[in-house]
Motif scaffolding. Structure first.
Motif, PDB file in Angstrom:
ATOM      1  N   SER A 101     -62.807 -21.994  38.744  1.00 53.07           N
ATOM      2  CA  SER A 101     -63.050 -23.343  38.207  1.00 53.07           C
ATOM      3  C   SER A 101     -62.281 -23.542  36.907  1.00 53.07           C
ATOM      4  CB  SER A 101     -64.536 -23.567  37.949  1.00 53.07           C
ATOM      5  OG  SER A 101     -65.239 -23.430  39.152  1.00 53.07           O
ATOM      6  N   GLU A 102     -62.258 -22.511  36.089  1.00 58.48           N
ATOM      7  CA  GLU A 102     -61.516 -22.612  34.822  1.00 58.48           C
ATOM      8  C   GLU A 102     -60.010 -22.770  35.053  1.00 58.48           C
ATOM      9  OE1 GLU A 102     -64.716 -20.343  31.889  1.00 58.48           O
ATOM     10  OE2 GLU A 102     -62.889 -19.272  32.481  1.00 58.48           O
ATOM     11  N   GLU A 103     -59.543 -22.304  36.216  1.00 59.67           N
ATOM     12  CA  GLU A 103     -58.123 -22.500  36.559  1.00 59.67           C
ATOM     13  C   GLU A 103     -57.880 -23.865  37.202  1.00 59.67           C
ATOM     14  OE1 GLU A 103     -56.655 -19.281  39.034  1.00 59.67           O
ATOM     15  OE2 GLU A 103     -57.558 -17.794  37.715  1.00 59.67           O
ATOM     16  N   GLY A 104     -58.961 -24.652  37.366  1.00 58.61           N
ATOM     17  CA  GLY A 104     -58.816 -25.973  37.977  1.00 58.61           C
ATOM     18  C   GLY A 104     -58.909 -25.955  39.497  1.00 58.61           C
ATOM     19  N   ILE A 105     -59.340 -24.818  40.058  1.00 59.37           N
ATOM     20  CA  ILE A 105     -59.497 -24.722  41.521  1.00 59.37           C
ATOM     21  C   ILE A 105     -60.932 -25.108  41.884  1.00 59.37           C
ATOM     22  CG2 ILE A 105     -59.539 -23.114  43.478  1.00 59.37           C
ATOM     23  CD1 ILE A 105     -57.264 -21.568  42.067  1.00 59.37           C
ATOM     24  N   PRO A 106     -61.105 -26.148  42.706  1.00 60.77           N
ATOM     25  CA  PRO A 106     -62.472 -26.565  43.030  1.00 60.77           C
ATOM     26  C   PRO A 106     -63.165 -25.567  43.965  1.00 60.77           C
ATOM     27  CG  PRO A 106     -60.872 -27.929  44.212  1.00 60.77           C
ATOM     28  CD  PRO A 106     -60.086 -26.990  43.339  1.00 60.77           C
ATOM     29  N   VAL A 107     -64.443 -25.341  43.677  1.00 63.64           N
ATOM     30  CA  VAL A 107     -65.221 -24.360  44.445  1.00 63.64           C
ATOM     31  C   VAL A 107     -66.447 -25.029  45.059  1.00 63.64           C
ATOM     32  CG1 VAL A 107     -66.642 -22.266  44.260  1.00 63.64           C
ATOM     33  CG2 VAL A 107     -64.463 -22.407  43.026  1.00 63.64           C
ATOM     34  N   ASN A 108     -66.732 -24.656  46.294  1.00 61.87           N
ATOM     35  CA  ASN A 108     -67.954 -25.053  46.987  1.00 61.87           C
ATOM     36  C   ASN A 108     -68.799 -23.805  47.137  1.00 61.87           C
ATOM     37  OD1 ASN A 108     -69.920 -25.742  48.846  1.00 61.87           O
ATOM     38  ND2 ASN A 108     -68.495 -26.302  50.490  1.00 61.87           N
ATOM     39  N   MET A 109     -69.931 -23.733  46.427  1.00 60.20           N
ATOM     40  CA  MET A 109     -70.790 -22.551  46.566  1.00 60.20           C
ATOM     41  C   MET A 109     -71.728 -22.742  47.750  1.00 60.20           C
ATOM     42  SD  MET A 109     -71.378 -20.512  43.087  1.00 60.20           S
ATOM     43  CE  MET A 109     -71.065 -19.002  44.029  1.00 60.20           C
ATOM     44  N   THR A 110     -71.626 -21.792  48.674  1.00 61.00           N
ATOM     45  CA  THR A 110     -72.303 -21.918  49.962  1.00 61.00           C
ATOM     46  C   THR A 110     -73.441 -20.898  50.087  1.00 61.00           C
ATOM     47  OG1 THR A 110     -71.909 -22.029  52.347  1.00 61.00           O
ATOM     48  CG2 THR A 110     -70.692 -20.333  51.146  1.00 61.00           C
ATOM     49  N   LEU A 111     -74.134 -20.967  51.214  1.00 69.10           N
ATOM     50  CA  LEU A 111     -75.285 -20.090  51.459  1.00 69.10           C
ATOM     51  C   LEU A 111     -76.281 -20.213  50.302  1.00 69.10           C
ATOM     52  CD1 LEU A 111     -73.484 -16.929  52.926  1.00 69.10           C
ATOM     53  CD2 LEU A 111     -75.063 -18.431  54.164  1.00 69.10           C
ATOM     54  N   CYS A 112     -76.522 -21.453  49.895  1.00 67.24           N
ATOM     55  CA  CYS A 112     -77.455 -21.741  48.806  1.00 67.24           C
ATOM     56  C   CYS A 112     -78.815 -22.105  49.410  1.00 67.24           C
ATOM     57  CB  CYS A 112     -76.906 -22.899  47.965  1.00 67.24           C
ATOM     58  SG  CYS A 112     -78.059 -23.468  46.709  1.00 67.24           S
ATOM     59  N   PHE A 113     -79.841 -21.360  49.019  1.00 69.09           N
ATOM     60  CA  PHE A 113     -81.167 -21.548  49.611  1.00 69.09           C
ATOM     61  C   PHE A 113     -82.268 -21.779  48.575  1.00 69.09           C
ATOM     62  CE2 PHE A 113     -78.753 -19.353  52.877  1.00 69.09           C
ATOM     63  CZ  PHE A 113     -79.120 -20.041  54.024  1.00 69.09           C
ATOM     64  N   SER A 114     -81.885 -21.970  47.303  1.00 65.72           N
ATOM     65  CA  SER A 114     -82.945 -22.161  46.313  1.00 65.72           C
ATOM     66  C   SER A 114     -82.457 -22.982  45.123  1.00 65.72           C
ATOM     67  CB  SER A 114     -83.462 -20.803  45.799  1.00 65.72           C
ATOM     68  OG  SER A 114     -82.530 -20.227  44.907  1.00 65.72           O
ATOM     69  N   VAL A 115     -83.404 -23.523  44.384  1.00 62.88           N
ATOM     70  CA  VAL A 115     -83.077 -24.299  43.177  1.00 62.88           C
ATOM     71  C   VAL A 115     -82.361 -23.423  42.139  1.00 62.88           C
ATOM     72  CG1 VAL A 115     -84.089 -25.508  41.203  1.00 62.88           C
ATOM     73  CG2 VAL A 115     -84.827 -26.070  43.538  1.00 62.88           C
ATOM     74  N   PRO A 116     -82.877 -22.216  41.827  1.00 60.64           N
ATOM     75  CA  PRO A 116     -82.151 -21.404  40.834  1.00 60.64           C
ATOM     76  C   PRO A 116     -80.714 -21.104  41.264  1.00 60.64           C
ATOM     77  CG  PRO A 116     -84.341 -20.499  41.181  1.00 60.64           C
ATOM     78  CD  PRO A 116     -84.158 -21.585  42.211  1.00 60.64           C
ATOM     79  N   GLN A 117     -80.500 -20.823  42.542  1.00 64.65           N
ATOM     80  CA  GLN A 117     -79.126 -20.581  43.007  1.00 64.65           C
ATOM     81  C   GLN A 117     -78.247 -21.806  42.754  1.00 64.65           C
ATOM     82  OE1 GLN A 117     -79.886 -19.511  47.184  1.00 64.65           O
ATOM     83  NE2 GLN A 117     -78.887 -17.541  46.801  1.00 64.65           N
ATOM     84  N   ALA A 118     -78.793 -22.986  43.057  1.00 68.41           N
ATOM     85  CA  ALA A 118     -78.005 -24.219  42.907  1.00 68.41           C
ATOM     86  C   ALA A 118     -77.662 -24.477  41.443  1.00 68.41           C
ATOM     87  CB  ALA A 118     -78.776 -25.402  43.492  1.00 68.41           C
ATOM     88  N   ILE A 119     -78.644 -24.284  40.557  1.00 68.52           N
ATOM     89  CA  ILE A 119     -78.400 -24.523  39.120  1.00 68.52           C
ATOM     90  C   ILE A 119     -77.363 -23.523  38.605  1.00 68.52           C
ATOM     91  CG2 ILE A 119     -79.444 -24.540  36.809  1.00 68.52           C
ATOM     92  CD1 ILE A 119     -80.620 -26.769  38.361  1.00 68.52           C
TER      93      ILE A 119
END
Ligand code: G3H
Length: 220
Positions: A101-119
């Motif tokens: 992300s700091e290099e400007g590459i967009p990331v999609n974080m997947t396999l997310c199953f909880s609020v803490p993971q998402a935050i």
């Protein structure tokens, strides 16, 4: 809400793109394997998808360590301007997400199953977060309720960059309805379910009646 297609099948992507509602595509290793694709054609396959789709195309890293994910991510991002690097929500994935992300590459974080993971995904710099719905339903839990929690929690904060929530592991038009009602930014939908989203039995019945009545007009 935007519609993404959750597939690596080029025919499905071409058809959905022709409907004028396709805003992006998400793929994963399983979806690529389902196309019968080989390892040495993977990058070309992602490029083909990127050529068809006018919008972000998520291509997933299969690496397990921070440095390998970063290397993978850079290679994937170099394939086309609209590649989004998809990274599993895990410790090494967070660290790689921060670096990419700091290099400007967009990331999609997947396999997310909880609020803490998402935050945590959002804090690490993820442009997209993909909470899974259907896989909760598969284990007799309420995937839509879990998605609603993630949407509400993420929308409580300003992460200093754009973050969009992709309702993933979507299995039905009802999942899409619920995701839209709670304000999920995007639903990534398998082709069969996306087709069902444009269908309604009352539309079919109404169309049938219109056609029959029009025949009467033609014969009058
Ligand atoms: O990779 C993300 C997919 O949306 C997962 O969907 P699935 O649970 O139907 O495999």
């Amino acid at each position: 809400m935007k519609f993404f297609l959750d597939t690596a099948d080029l025919n499905e992507i071409e058809e959905a793109a022709s409907w004028g509602v396709l805003a992006g595509v998400t793929t994963n290793p399983t979806l690529y394997a389902r196309t019968g694709g080989k390892l040495d054609d993977f990058h070309n396959h992602i490029k083909r998808i990127c050529d068809i789709v006018d919008g972000p195309v998520s291509a997933e890293s299969v690496a397990m360590t921070r440095d390998e994910i970063i290397r993978d991510g850079r290679e994937l991002a170099a394939l086309a301007d609209n590649v989004v690097v998809k990274i599993p929500t895990m410790v090494e994935g967070l660290a790689a997400t921060k670096a990419l992300s700091e290099e400007g590459i967009p990331v999609n974080m997947t396999l997310c199953f909880s609020v803490p993971q998402a935050i945590m995904a959002a804090r690490a710099g993820a442009r997209y977060i993909s909470p899974f719905v259907g896989r909760f339903d598969d284990i007799a839990e309420d995937g839509i309720a879990q998605l609603a929690d993630v949407v509400a929690a993420v929308n409580n904060y300003d992460f200093g960059h754009d973050v969009e929530i992709i309702a993933a592991s979507v299995r039905s038009a009802n999942h899409v309805t619920q995701a839209a009602l709670m304000g999920a930014d995007i639903a990534t939908v398998p082709f069969a379910a996306l087709k069902k989203c444009v269908q309604h039995p009352l539309t079919d019945r109404g169309l049938d009646a219109f056609m029959k009545d029009w025949e009467k007009v033609q014969q009058a």
